[in-house]
Design an enzyme around this catalytic site. Structure first.
Site, mmCIF file in Angstrom:
data_model
loop_
_atom_site.group_PDB
_atom_site.id
_atom_site.type_symbol
_atom_site.label_atom_id
_atom_site.label_comp_id
_atom_site.label_asym_id
_atom_site.label_seq_id
_atom_site.Cartn_x
_atom_site.Cartn_y
_atom_site.Cartn_z
ATOM 1 N N SER A 1 43.660 35.930 38.442
ATOM 2 C CA SER A 1 42.274 35.479 38.564
ATOM 3 C C SER A 1 41.413 36.701 39.059
ATOM 4 C CB SER A 1 42.200 34.290 39.670
ATOM 5 O OG SER A 1 42.169 33.311 38.839
ATOM 6 N N SER B 1 39.908 33.049 37.415
ATOM 7 C CA SER B 1 38.962 32.285 38.241
ATOM 8 C C SER B 1 37.708 32.885 38.678
ATOM 9 C CB SER B 1 39.499 31.315 39.151
ATOM 10 O OG SER B 1 40.129 31.911 40.286
ATOM 11 N N LYS C 1 33.500 35.879 46.599
ATOM 12 C CA LYS C 1 34.013 34.769 45.833
ATOM 13 C C LYS C 1 33.780 33.544 46.652
ATOM 14 C CE LYS C 1 37.816 32.717 42.808
ATOM 15 N NZ LYS C 1 39.187 33.327 42.607
#
Ligand code: GLN
Length: 514
Positions: free
Chosen positions: A180, A156, A81
């Protein structure tokens, strides 16, 4: 052959690499090809790093050929990420304010991934600074859900989840501040774990809300999430909140679950406050069906109450923005990242900071900074932040009482399946905040949680969340591995195997960035 390699799990790739069936260069190239073929449609990645990935892969292949002792997952590629700092590789947190930032150092977990020899395929898309649940808040355009490209992958860590679901990467690193990792795992039919707070180092993770943030492993299977967790976890003197305990053997827990396929003696606690009302009928049906399978396999299903949960969401949406407002104060246009000078008037620290932040932050980030700054302001601190911290203690006590009655708690991960695009454009951010009700209590209490597929509703994946007491992450892997074996598609295959593998080019209306 290249195509086949992307269909294998990380565990299978680890075994095949060690047996010499293929090289890490083969495996890495297959995944890079898959990214090249599919990422225009999906948008899982902000930055792809083919040279770096292949250089790690060939290095691992060379060392393996020389008979060196390697990490068991050496050569298995991973996506990371874009909130994880990577030395020499642009790290944006999906924000314009860091669009051109190339960090001069590695996060501790980036060093661990390098030391273990996992080729990093690239940096995955996310909501800006991890604020959101749809990945539509990225300054680099949204990610699409591989199950249905008209829907969001969640967020997210939406890019991370999509990369694992769409066979772009067997393993993915996400982060979870209020859900997330778990919610995008639920939306994409993958497995995502939010470890016990302090299990994985936060050094070099771009901070959102420091008392809630945790790195989380993602993959298509429980065993793969366990392997990645094992690799990332461990004490780090550079993170003052890092646990000093020995890391439990998560893969052994998975094996225990898989070997003894029954759930006899396991007490699964259904949280009364987190199912039924407010949950889509299809989600509730898949959740209930998975519980029935667990009961048939010998589990005892008990009901538990977490009465303070009615305040948990409110507490989260005070604590999180308060910490956001202080963490994001460092983006001042002076030291790194974007710098914008005012169009007119004097160029001072204050005017540069204002112009930089006005230009660099998206609307959701600004909203949270405003909320948090207000909540922390003189005269309001006790009423807001102080009260929210007290709720946090109540939530912890509720969990402690519930874990007297149950070994793990079970809830649907999210009240719906993947939402259509455009939800972020709606005037009501509250509706999205409410979707976090089942995931944020674990962050408030610091306990570990996992989302794994419970089945499908309307052809879309439904996530089942498991929660365990702090430092008992291994329970998630043991029970998760058993549940995973029980929940299959109609043809007996795992849920993730049903994902479509070809995607139409994105429609023009969904390609513009937020
Ligand atoms: N959806 C939650 C939020 O918007 C969780 C975000 C996260 O875990 N990073 O705050």
């Amino acid at each position: 052959m290249t195509d086949d390699l992307t269909r294998l799990t990380a565990a299978q790739l680890s075994a095949g690499l060690r047996a010499g069936e293929y090289s890490s260069a083969d495996v890495t190239r297959a995944h890079l090809d898959r990214i090249e073929q599919t990422d225009t449609a999906l948008g899982s990645f902000i930055t792809v790093t083919p040279e770096q990935a292949l250089s790690t892969a060939t290095d691992v292949d060379r060392r393996r050929a020389a008979g060196e002792e390697l990490h068991p997952y050496a050569g298995v590629p991973v996506s990371v990420k874009d909130v994880v700092v990577t030395d020499g590789v642009r790290t944006t947190a999906a924000s314009k304010i860091l669009e051109d930032w190339v960090p001069p150092y590695d996060a501790t977990i980036s060093s661990r991934i390098k030391a273990a020899g996992l080729p990093v395929l690239g940096k995955t898309n996310m909501d800006e600074f991890a604020m959101g649940s749809t990945t539509e808040h990225s300054a680099f355009g949204p990610t699409r859900n591989p199950w249905d490209t008209t829907t969001v992958p969640g967020g997210s860590s939406g890019g991370a989840a999509a990369s694992a679901a769409a066979f772009q990467a067997p393993l993915a690193v996400g982060t979870d501040t209020g859900g997330s990792v778990r919610q995008p795992a639920a939306f994409t039919g993958t497995v995502g774990v939010k470890p016990t707070y302090g299990s994985i180092s936060r050094y070099g993770i771009i901070a959102m809300a420091s008392s809630l943030d945790q790195v989380g492993p993602m993959g298509r299977t429980v065993a793969d999430a366990a392997a990645l967790h094992q690799l990332l976890a461990g004490h780090d003197p550079k993170d003052s909140t890092s646990l000093t305990d020995a890391v439990p053997d998560f893969l052994a827990a998975v094996e225990a679950g898989a070997r003894d396929g029954s759930l006899t003696g396991k007490r699964l606690g259904v949280v009364n406050q987190l199912s039924g009302d407010g949950y889509d009928a299809g989600v509730q049906a898949a959740f209930t069906a998975a519980l029935d399978l667990a009961r048939d396999a010998g589990a005892e299903i008990v009901e538990v109450d977490l009465p303070s949960l009615s305040y948990a969401l409110d507490a989260y949406y005070l604590i999180m923005p308060s910490e956001v407002s202080s963490n994001l104060a460092r983006y001042d246009g002076m030291r790194f990242g974007l710098r914008v000078e005012p169009e007119s008037g004097p160029v001072t620290a204050e005017t540069v900071m204002a112009a930089t932040r006005a230009a660099g932050f998206g609307a959701e980030v600004k909203r949270r900074i405003l909320l948090g700054t207000y909540a922390l302001s003189a005269g309001y601190y006790d009423a807001y932040y102080g009260s929210a911290q007290k709720v946090r203690t109540l939530v912890q006590r509720d969990f402690a009482a519930a874990f007297e009655k149950a070994d793990v708690l079970v809830t649907p991960t999210a009240p719906t399946t993947a939402l259509p695009f455009g939800t972020e454009d709606d005037a009501d951010p509250m509706a999205l905040y409410l979707g976090d009700a089942a995931t944020i209590p674990a962050n408030l209490a610091g306990i570990p949680g996992m989302s794994l597929p419970a089945g499908l509703a309307g052809g879309m994946p439904v996530g089942l969340q498991l929660l365990a007491p702090a430092r008992e992450d291994a329970r998630l892997y043991e029970v998760g591995a058993r549940l995973e074996a029980l929940v299959t598609n109609a043809n007996g295959a795992p849920v993730w195997a049903g994902v479509p593998t070809e995607y139409a080019a994105p429609a023009a209306s969904t390609t513009t960035s937020a």
